[in-house]
Write an enzyme that holds these catalytic residues in place. Structure first.
Site, PDB file in Angstrom:
ATOM      1  CE  LYS A  41      -1.722   1.519   4.105  1.00 21.84           C
ATOM      2  NZ  LYS A  41      -1.431   2.931   4.429  1.00 21.84           N
ATOM      3  CG  ASN A  42       2.232   2.664   3.586  1.00 20.85           C
ATOM      4  OD1 ASN A  42       1.075   2.977   3.333  1.00 20.85           O
ATOM      5  ND2 ASN A  42       2.653   2.386   4.805  1.00 20.85           N
ATOM      6  CB  CYS A 135      -4.117  11.202  11.912  1.00 17.71           C
ATOM      7  SG  CYS A 135      -3.391   9.571  11.847  1.00 17.71           S
ATOM      8  NE  ARG A 140       0.345  10.003   9.879  1.00 22.29           N
ATOM      9  CZ  ARG A 140      -0.073   8.971   9.188  1.00 22.29           C
ATOM     10  NH1 ARG A 140      -1.235   8.444   9.464  1.00 22.29           N
ATOM     11  NH2 ARG A 140       0.646   8.450   8.228  1.00 22.29           N
ATOM     12  CG  ASP A 327       3.298   1.146   9.495  1.00 24.17           C
ATOM     13  OD1 ASP A 327       2.886   2.047  10.250  1.00 24.17           O
ATOM     14  OD2 ASP A 327       3.660   1.355   8.323  1.00 24.17           O
ATOM     15  NE  ARG A 419      -6.997   4.241   5.175  1.00 22.40           N
ATOM     16  CZ  ARG A 419      -5.979   4.617   5.956  1.00 22.40           C
ATOM     17  NH1 ARG A 419      -6.120   4.661   7.247  1.00 22.40           N
ATOM     18  NH2 ARG A 419      -4.839   4.996   5.434  1.00 22.40           N
TER      19      ARG A 419
HETATM   20  N1  EPU Z   1       6.698  14.409  10.876  1.00 29.02           N
HETATM   21  C1  EPU Z   1       7.001  15.698  11.249  1.00 29.02           C
HETATM   22  N2  EPU Z   1       7.045  16.656  10.267  1.00 29.02           N
HETATM   23  C2  EPU Z   1       6.802  16.380   8.963  1.00 29.02           C
HETATM   24  C3  EPU Z   1       6.523  15.045   8.580  1.00 29.02           C
HETATM   25  C4  EPU Z   1       6.477  14.078   9.563  1.00 29.02           C
HETATM   26  O1  EPU Z   1       7.216  15.987  12.427  1.00 29.02           O
HETATM   27  O2  EPU Z   1       6.838  17.303   8.130  1.00 29.02           O
HETATM   28  C5  EPU Z   1       6.596  13.379  11.907  1.00 29.02           C
HETATM   29  C6  EPU Z   1       5.167  12.810  11.946  1.00 29.02           C
HETATM   30  O3  EPU Z   1       4.341  13.641  12.752  1.00 29.02           O
HETATM   31  C7  EPU Z   1       5.373  11.428  12.514  1.00 29.02           C
HETATM   32  C8  EPU Z   1       6.785  11.051  12.005  1.00 29.02           C
HETATM   33  O4  EPU Z   1       7.400  12.263  11.558  1.00 29.02           O
HETATM   34  O5  EPU Z   1       5.389  11.496  13.915  1.00 29.02           O
HETATM   35  C9  EPU Z   1       6.818  10.051  10.871  1.00 29.02           C
HETATM   36  O6  EPU Z   1       6.128  10.585   9.786  1.00 29.02           O
HETATM   37  P1  EPU Z   1       6.378  10.132   8.278  1.00 29.02           P
HETATM   38  O7  EPU Z   1       6.300  11.341   7.433  1.00 29.02           O
HETATM   39  O8  EPU Z   1       7.588   9.275   8.195  1.00 29.02           O
HETATM   40  O9  EPU Z   1       5.118   9.211   8.031  1.00 29.02           O
HETATM   41  P2  EPU Z   1       4.069   9.269   6.842  1.00 29.02           P
HETATM   42  O10 EPU Z   1       4.760   9.454   5.556  1.00 29.02           O
HETATM   43  O11 EPU Z   1       2.965  10.201   7.202  1.00 29.02           O
HETATM   44  C10 EPU Z   1       4.207   6.714   6.350  1.00 29.02           C
HETATM   45  C11 EPU Z   1       3.239   5.569   6.275  1.00 29.02           C
HETATM   46  C12 EPU Z   1       2.779   5.177   7.655  1.00 29.02           C
HETATM   47  C13 EPU Z   1       4.000   4.795   8.484  1.00 29.02           C
HETATM   48  C14 EPU Z   1       4.999   5.963   8.497  1.00 29.02           C
HETATM   49  C15 EPU Z   1       6.279   5.645   9.246  1.00 29.02           C
HETATM   50  C16 EPU Z   1       2.116   5.953   4.190  1.00 29.02           C
HETATM   51  C17 EPU Z   1       0.866   6.251   3.478  1.00 29.02           C
HETATM   52  N3  EPU Z   1       2.075   5.962   5.495  1.00 29.02           N
HETATM   53  O12 EPU Z   1       3.483   7.808   6.935  1.00 29.02           O
HETATM   54  O13 EPU Z   1       1.967   4.019   7.481  1.00 29.02           O
HETATM   55  O14 EPU Z   1       3.599   4.506   9.794  1.00 29.02           O
HETATM   56  O15 EPU Z   1       5.341   6.339   7.146  1.00 29.02           O
HETATM   57  O16 EPU Z   1       6.895   4.540   8.717  1.00 29.02           O
HETATM   58  O17 EPU Z   1       3.134   5.674   3.574  1.00 29.02           O
HETATM   59  C18 EPU Z   1       0.204   2.534   7.928  1.00 29.02           C
HETATM   60  O18 EPU Z   1       0.470   1.972   6.861  1.00 29.02           O
HETATM   61  O19 EPU Z   1      -0.602   2.050   8.773  1.00 29.02           O
HETATM   62  C19 EPU Z   1       0.843   3.813   8.249  1.00 29.02           C
HETATM   63  C20 EPU Z   1       0.404   4.640   9.186  1.00 29.02           C
END
Ligand code: EPU
Length: 438
Positions: A41-42, A135, A140, A327, A419
């Protein structure tokens, strides 16, 4: 230039948020046999967004049938793309994309869709994308996305719930991410694809999904090097040079982990096919430490054997890749709940990712949350109960708990599960689980 205004059709998502359907599990059936995992998915959601970076057709293979994929298709269609979904193949013809605005009605369903911001900015030098909204698992933030795009020369504003980014031109630059965020790495990387000159992202996310995304962009004519390491270099190419591509989606490592933990919860022995063991060393090492036997063939086949095993508790700290994935922490908890001794799960990525703990307590688990840690004391067994999924991985954890519990477990909140898992109960049934949806 004003973005074209288009009518927003209701999303073609196969499940209804008001849905009160449930998964019912008769616990205690050992798992045996083999199961094949689908695409990640991701990875696929970001590659669908990357397809906006050409006027041609991007074909993605090994795509799982998930509500998030259908929702992303709806968002791309809203932007003017032609998206065809045919079994496990998604074809995105982005020649007709004529809008750079992704509205709240759609983005709020799917946080991952925020990643259209980078490609739209790269292509049109203009993008307006809704902030995704609340969320269940944490705040996030998007500050790193914002800062990175500004360093490339964009004017980025947050107004009335929307991020608006525009630039006369985007110019490659070197930048450092305060933390290796997946989303920020993806948005900045995709924005830089058609920028002028070289962009270097330091402390980039190193996840395999980022590598899959970079491979996809390169197959489309982009030039990204170093994905999978802490430093990613993007040489800008003119948008006109981007072309057709066919790209395979990598295996879903969280789905692989889910089957490993399901096997541990029930006992038994299974073969997981279509995996990539290289992506899972932190997880395999924990599973082995707890007492499961794991063998890796190829590396796309993983065998896990747990017959008559009483597992030992262990400690987990979630970390950015290649550390232990956030995850999968929820999935370990039902197994830790019936393991010997005390286990501690420390969550360092999200502020609020223990919603499953209260539901596991309803099944007899001894779990206490202290700050960002869950302390789990092993009990003899879990007992079936009615439980509710608060998010995607919490839902899968409750199913794993139900498979190992005594009696019947009913899991609601399935819209979260759908999802991210493609036919999970069907696959578990093929391994001998007694599980059905009503
Ligand atoms: N963060 C910041 N500032 C930013 C961006 C992120 O502080 O500008 C923080 C977030 O608040 C969070 C942490 O950094 O606490 C990690 O965020 P990241 O951006 O790495 O996560 P994401 O891209 O929003 C993806 C996956 C998540 C997975 C995370 C971490 C997707 C669609 N989602 O989220 O997957 O947990 O990376 O590996 O790719 C899931 O599949 O159930 C899921 C939540």
């Amino acid at each position: 230039m004003q973005p074209k205004t288009t009518r927003i059709d209701p999303p073609t998502v196969p499940n209804d948020p008001q849905d009160d359907s449930r998964i019912i599990i008769q616990g205690g059936r050992q798992l045996h046999g083999s199961v094949r995992v689908g695409g990640a998915k991701n990875a696929v959601l970001k590659m669908m967004a990357a397809a906006l970076l050409s006027k041609h057709t991007t074909v993605l293979r090994n795509v799982p049938n998930l509500t998030d994929v259908h929702m992303m298709a709806t968002i791309l269609r809203q932007l003017g793309a032609k998206v065809d979904i045919n079994r496990n193949e998604v074809s995105i013809d982005a020649s007709g994309v004529n809008s750079w605005e992704a509205p709240y009605e759609l983005v709020s369903h799917l946080r991952a869709s925020f990643v259209v911001l980078g490609p739209l900015l790269s292509r049109f030098r203009e993008a307006k994308v809704s902030l995704p909204g609340g969320c269940a698992i944490g705040e996030r933030k998007i500050d790193l996305h914002e800062r990175g795009l500004k360093i490339l020369g964009a004017d980025v504003r947050i107004d009335h719930g929307y991020v608006t980014a525009s630039a006369k031109k985007l110019v490659g630059a070197r930048m450092y991410l305060d933390r290796p965020s997946n989303g920020a790495t993806e948005n900045i990387m995709l924005a830089a694809v058609c920028a002028e000159g070289t962009t270097i992202i330091e402390n980039a996310a190193q996840d395999p999904e980022i590598v899959n995304l970079a491979d996809c962009v390169n197959a489309m004519g982009g030039n990204i090097q170093g994905a999978g390491t802490y430093q990613i270099t993007i040489e800008g190419v003119p948008f006109e040079e981007m072309h057709d591509a066919v790209v395979d989606t990598m295996p879903d490592r969280v789905e692989v982990g889910t089957f490993m933990l399901a096997c541990m919860a029930t006992g038994g022995e299974i073969l997981i096919e279509g995996a990539n063991a290289h992506h899972l060393y932190s997880v395999i090492s924990k599973v082995q430490e707890m007492g499961a036997e794991v063998a890796i063939y190829a590396p796309d086949v993983i065998r896990i054997k747990c017959e008559n095993t009483k597992f030992k508790g262990t400690d987990i700290t979630t970390l950015p890749y290649p550390g232990f994935p956030t995850d999968l922490q929820a999935l370990f908890m039902p197994v830790m709940a019936v393991s010997e001794g005390t286990s501690i799960v420390e969550e360092t990525i999200y502020e609020n990712r223990f919603m499953h703990a209260a539901e596991l307590r309803r099944m007899g688990a001894d779990v206490v949350i202290k700050g960002n840690a869950a302390v789990i004391k092993g009990v003899e067994k879990l007992m079936g109960a009615e439980v509710k999924a608060s998010d995607l991985r919490a839902g899968a954890a409750l199913i794993v708990a139900g498979l190992g519990a005594e009696g019947i477990t009913e899991v609601t909140g399935l819209r979260h599960l759908d999802r991210g898992y493609d036919r999970l109960e069907e696959k578990l049934r093929s391994l001998g689980a007694e599980i059905w949806r009503r």
